[in-house]
Design a protein around this motif. Structure first.
Motif, mmCIF file in Angstrom:
data_model
loop_
_atom_site.group_PDB
_atom_site.id
_atom_site.type_symbol
_atom_site.label_atom_id
_atom_site.label_comp_id
_atom_site.label_asym_id
_atom_site.label_seq_id
_atom_site.Cartn_x
_atom_site.Cartn_y
_atom_site.Cartn_z
ATOM 1 N N ALA A 1 0.845 -1.185 0.000
ATOM 2 C CA ALA A 1 0.000 0.000 0.000
ATOM 3 C C ALA A 1 0.886 1.243 0.000
ATOM 4 O O ALA A 1 2.073 1.170 0.331
ATOM 5 N N VAL A 2 0.286 2.356 -0.350
ATOM 6 C CA VAL A 2 1.020 3.621 -0.380
ATOM 7 C C VAL A 2 0.408 4.567 0.645
ATOM 8 O O VAL A 2 -0.791 4.888 0.579
ATOM 9 N N ASN A 3 1.214 4.999 1.611
ATOM 10 C CA ASN A 3 0.749 5.968 2.605
ATOM 11 C C ASN A 3 0.515 7.297 1.901
ATOM 12 O O ASN A 3 1.449 7.870 1.338
ATOM 13 N N PRO A 4 -0.711 7.818 1.872
ATOM 14 C CA PRO A 4 -0.996 9.028 1.100
ATOM 15 C C PRO A 4 -0.312 10.277 1.637
ATOM 16 O O PRO A 4 -0.159 11.259 0.900
ATOM 17 N N ALA A 5 0.125 10.249 2.895
ATOM 18 C CA ALA A 5 0.789 11.421 3.468
ATOM 19 C C ALA A 5 2.289 11.424 3.167
ATOM 20 O O ALA A 5 2.866 12.453 2.859
ATOM 21 N N THR A 6 2.908 10.249 3.240
ATOM 22 C CA THR A 6 4.368 10.171 3.053
ATOM 23 C C THR A 6 4.758 9.750 1.653
ATOM 24 O O THR A 6 5.882 10.000 1.217
ATOM 25 N N GLY A 7 3.867 9.064 0.950
ATOM 26 C CA GLY A 7 4.203 8.504 -0.356
ATOM 27 C C GLY A 7 4.993 7.220 -0.275
ATOM 28 O O GLY A 7 5.347 6.623 -1.299
ATOM 29 N N ASN A 8 5.258 6.758 0.938
ATOM 30 C CA ASN A 8 6.041 5.536 1.119
ATOM 31 C C ASN A 8 5.174 4.300 0.910
ATOM 32 O O ASN A 8 4.002 4.274 1.295
ATOM 33 N N GLU A 9 5.799 3.265 0.325
ATOM 34 C CA GLU A 9 5.115 1.977 0.256
ATOM 35 C C GLU A 9 5.242 1.270 1.600
ATOM 36 O O GLU A 9 6.318 1.269 2.216
ATOM 37 N N ILE A 10 4.135 0.681 2.048
ATOM 38 C CA ILE A 10 4.118 -0.026 3.335
ATOM 39 C C ILE A 10 3.496 -1.398 3.126
ATOM 40 O O ILE A 10 2.659 -1.586 2.239
ATOM 41 N N PRO A 11 3.885 -2.392 3.954
ATOM 42 C CA PRO A 11 3.361 -3.753 3.762
ATOM 43 C C PRO A 11 1.894 -3.873 4.157
ATOM 44 O O PRO A 11 1.381 -3.105 4.975
ATOM 45 N N ILE A 12 1.237 -4.868 3.568
ATOM 46 C CA ILE A 12 -0.163 -5.203 3.913
ATOM 47 C C ILE A 12 -0.157 -6.589 4.556
ATOM 48 O O ILE A 12 0.402 -7.539 3.998
#
Length: 803
Positions: free
Chosen positions: A312-323
């Protein structure tokens, strides 16, 4: 004086009350009305245990007191008789549920009558009576016609062995409570009721009612209103998004991973992209064996599996994060997905710590190692780019505006409350009065054809397909569409046990009406219920469901007000003498029949109320029962010391008025134990004085009558106090008489107490001096010496100084 033979006395008065119908309420009365209600019982094969009479006795006390106060009292009783326990018993013993129910009701009723409750038995109802469930079906049709009943695919607890769906409370440790077999999750097309449409009203209208605080708290917590944001997290490399609801959008910079429910549709949709699909499916299968309660309330060990290949992509940081998937996220709550902020949520922190996921502090001052969820309501934002330095409230507004401007989120009010799953794939319940037509869809049965009767069947065991046993009765299932006249099939699911209990109080007002669930006149007169008491275990679902149905009926113009119960209280359980909940398996069940036979119904009633704080759980004590029996035997012997007199005894008048005040107040505030204690103390004073007037006895028996009605009625007749006790009025105390009229005043000689004399509060100093100088026991300490000074404090002390 004859012996106190409780068996003969209690049967005698129960017969008199029945014959005279003195507890029968009238729908046409000039008296003010009072509707007292206790939760009607589920009549099981085991009969009553001594925990059942506690709430019944409490509201019986209130009802009897109200009658003495001049009210037209409705205190009814009935039977919540559909449900799984009866069906289980019937299947096991090869007896039709209808016969099981009839036998159980007969036993319960005889037990209740033996305890001497002032129920209006002319209004007895039974949820399995077609004349009753006709109107349960009518209410369902109205819900359907108003868009509040709908079909929906829902995961349920499924027992493959019993071939039935189970409620969460019927799943214990992942196993079926009935057979002990493994339970799985299975998707079923279920009828749902849109209680969520009434969430705000159910919450706000708690301000209209007098519920004890802990009941209101449970209602509010179950509804679970929260204000926050729905935020979209893009899934890297695909068009889909994961939507989450959060009350803390200000912590979004600390969202380092996401968790979705094991049942989430994302898994099937992108199974080709999930690199560890076998591991994911295996875990999903394990989760399917747990109930929602086990997943959210009982689960201590955090478990889960990462969806490798999806980010997933954190909309605030733009970082990809695991699901990840984990059992602590439910598909039926919220969006079935969460953004995990392990720096400021204990549950997320435990999960992140176990699986070595990043933990970022975004609220200054939180102890991340301990979960960092303290001080997060008022802290200052850190590690959050443009939110840094803002307090929580300003950060919430700023990030919410930022997300909405970019179409990444919307402000939303959410409720923990879920729509009500209303289907059961069982026999012993109300048939759902709808038919399915290929042309017309779901169509209600015409009102003129209600009730849709539960058909007689030889086999009421579950089907191999998981459908209700009714599905096998083809001549019942196949019918005609009321709308187009074509072929149709009846709905074979039945209603849950909650259905009949969601409106039963209304039927008590007019139980024989065959034109309406109750007449407008009866409902206008009796509703709302003035005082409703029941167990704390029913202050969430039952209370919410019945309030929901009542509000819906109010919207239809059927009932006169938006709330069914003006007042709601709850009692604590009576435990076994080993301090554990009473159950056959623990061997600590006490049968009230045994207490009634050995000690009397009045002893049982007195002990149930004297046992302790009504609102708290207390252990049963055989010695306590014996103590209450001894108390009533002492009451019985009052006939030996009564004498004629229509005024209170001078020495007892103040104590009697104090007792009237104490008992009157305690019976209204659930302090039955201290009210009875006051009556015990007054009895001691009666015996200390050695004689009482008939007026003394009249008042005493009236105060005790709501607790112990049989012995008090008998003593009233034996001592010839005139008429019947149940026709008298409640005594009223005089504020002026609460002060002791006769007191013992200490008498000092040269500062030392040398005796006490009885004086009236109105006696002057000269009158008291005269009594002192006649008391030889005090005079001997003066020894003929000269009185040089007298110190008199009215009502307190008299000091004589001699030399």
């Amino acid at each position: 004086m004859r012996e106190y033979e409780h068996g003969l006395i209690e049967k005698k008065w129960q017969d008199i009350w029945d014959e005279k119908e003195i507890y029968k309420a009238s729908n046409n009365s000039d008296k003010p009305k009072y509707f007292a209600l206790v939760e009607f019982p589920y009549p099981s094969a085991n009969g009553l245990h001594v925990g059942h009479p506690r709430p019944y006795t409490a509201l019986d006390i209130v009802s009897r007191k109200r009658r003495f106060e001049g009210y037209n009292v409705l205190f009814p009783m009935g039977w919540d008789a559909f449900g799984l326990p009866t069906e289980n018993f019937a299947i096991k013993n090869k007896i039709h549920p209808k016969i099981v129910t009839e036998n159980n009701v007969k036993r319960f009723k005889s037990q209740l009558k033996s305890i001497g409750y002032s129920f209006d038995w002319s209004r007895e109802i039974n949820t399995t009576d077609p004349n009753y469930y006709k109107w349960t079906q009518w209410i369902f049709i109205k819900l359907f016609e108003n868009g509040l009943a709908y079909k929906h695919e829902m995961p349920i607890n499924w027992c493959p062995s019993c071939k039935i769906g189970l409620a969460n409370e019927e799943v214990v440790g992942g196993k079926c409570e009935r057979c002990g077999g493994e339970v799985i999750r299975k998707v079923k097309n279920q009828w749902m009721l849109k209680i969520t449409d009434y969430a705000e009203r159910l919450l706000n209208d708690l301000d209209l009612v007098d519920y004890i605080d802990r009941v209101k708290i449970q209602q509010r917590n179950w509804i679970g209103k929260s204000e926050g944001m729905e935020i979209d997290f893009n899934i890297a490399g695909v068009e889909d998004k994961l939507r989450v609801f959060t009350t803390r959008p200000d912590t979004i910079f600390g969202a380092t991973y996401m968790v979705i429910a094991a049942e989430h549709s994302l898994i099937e949709k992108y199974k080709d992209r999930i690199e560890n699909l076998d591991e994911v499916l295996k875990y999903r299968n394990e989760v399917s064996k747990k109930s929602d309660f086990e997943r959210t309330e009982l689960s201590k060990e955090k478990t889960g599996v990462e969806l490798k290949g999806l980010r997933a992509v954190n909309p605030a940081t733009g970082n990809e994060i695991p699901i990840w998937i984990s059992d602590y996220v439910l598909i039926t709550y919220g969006t079935g997905a969460i953004m995990a902020v392990p720096g400021h949520d204990e549950r997320d922190w435990e999960f992140a710590s176990k699986f070595n996921l990043p933990i970022v502090e975004v609220i200054q001052g939180g102890n991340i190692k301990l979960g960092a969820y303290t001080d997060t309501e008022t802290g200052i934002l850190v590690n959050s780019e443009f939110l840094n330095g803002l307090d929580v409230d300003k950060a919430k507004k700023t990030i919410s505006d930022w997300l909405e401007e970019r179409n990444l989120g919307t402000r939303k009010i959410n409720y923990k409350l879920r729509d009500w799953v209303f289907s059961r794939q069982r026999y012993w319940g109300e048939p759902i009065p709808l038919v399915y037509c290929e042309k017309c869809g779901w169509v209600p049965v015409p009102e003129s054809e209600l009730p849709v009767m539960l058909p007689e069947v030889e086999n009421y065991e579950p089907t191999d397909t998981g459908e209700s046993p009714l599905a096998n009765i083809t001549d019942w299932v196949n019918t005609t569409c009321p709308k187009c006249g074509g072929h149709a099939r009846r709905e074979t699911d039945t209603m849950p046990q909650w259905a009949g209990s969601s409106w039963y109080f209304l039927r008590y007002t007019d139980p024989d009406n065959d034109k309406n669930l109750a007449s407008k006149e009866a409902l206008d007169y009796w509703m709302p219920v003035d005082w409703y008491n029941g167990g704390m275990e029913h202050t969430t679902l039952h209370l919410l469901y019945s309030r929901f149905w009542h509000k819906f009926l109010f919207d239809l113009g059927v009932v006169p007000g938006p709330e069914p119960y003006a007042k709601r209280t709850s009692h604590g359980m009576i435990l076994g003498d080993n301090n554990e909940k009473m159950s056959k398996s623990r061997g600590n069940v006490v049968n009230p029949d045994d207490i009634v036979m050995d000690y009397g119904a009045d002893t049982l009633r007195t002990y149930e109320m004297f046992i302790g704080d009504f609102e708290k759980s207390v252990p049963w004590s055989e010695n306590g029962v014996k103590g209450c029996r001894r108390f009533l035997e002492r009451v019985w012997r009052l006939q030996e010391i009564v004498k004629d007199g229509d005024e209170y005894s001078n020495k007892l008048e103040s104590s009697i008025h104090k007792t009237i005040k104490k008992v009157s107040e305690d019976f209204e505030t659930l302090k039955f134990n201290t009210g009875i204690a006051a009556l015990m103390s007054l009895l001691n004073e009666f015996n200390d004085v050695g004689s009482i007037t008939k007026k003394d006895l009249k008042t005493y028996l009236t105060l005790l009558n709501p607790v112990a009605p049989h012995i008090t009625e008998e003593l009233w007749k034996i001592t010839d106090l005139g008429g019947f006790l149940h026709d008298t009025t409640w005594p009223i105390y005089d504020e002026k008489k609460l002060k002791d009229q006769i007191i013992e005043m200490p008498i000092q000689i040269n500062g030392k107490v040398r005796g006490k004399i009885e004086v009236s509060v109105d006696d002057t100093q000269d009158m008291i001096r005269e009594k002192i100088l006649k008391d030889e026991n005090i005079l001997k300490f003066m020894d003929g010496k000269e009185i040089v000074k007298e110190i008199f404090v009215a009502g307190k002390i008299y000091n004589i100084v001699v030399k």
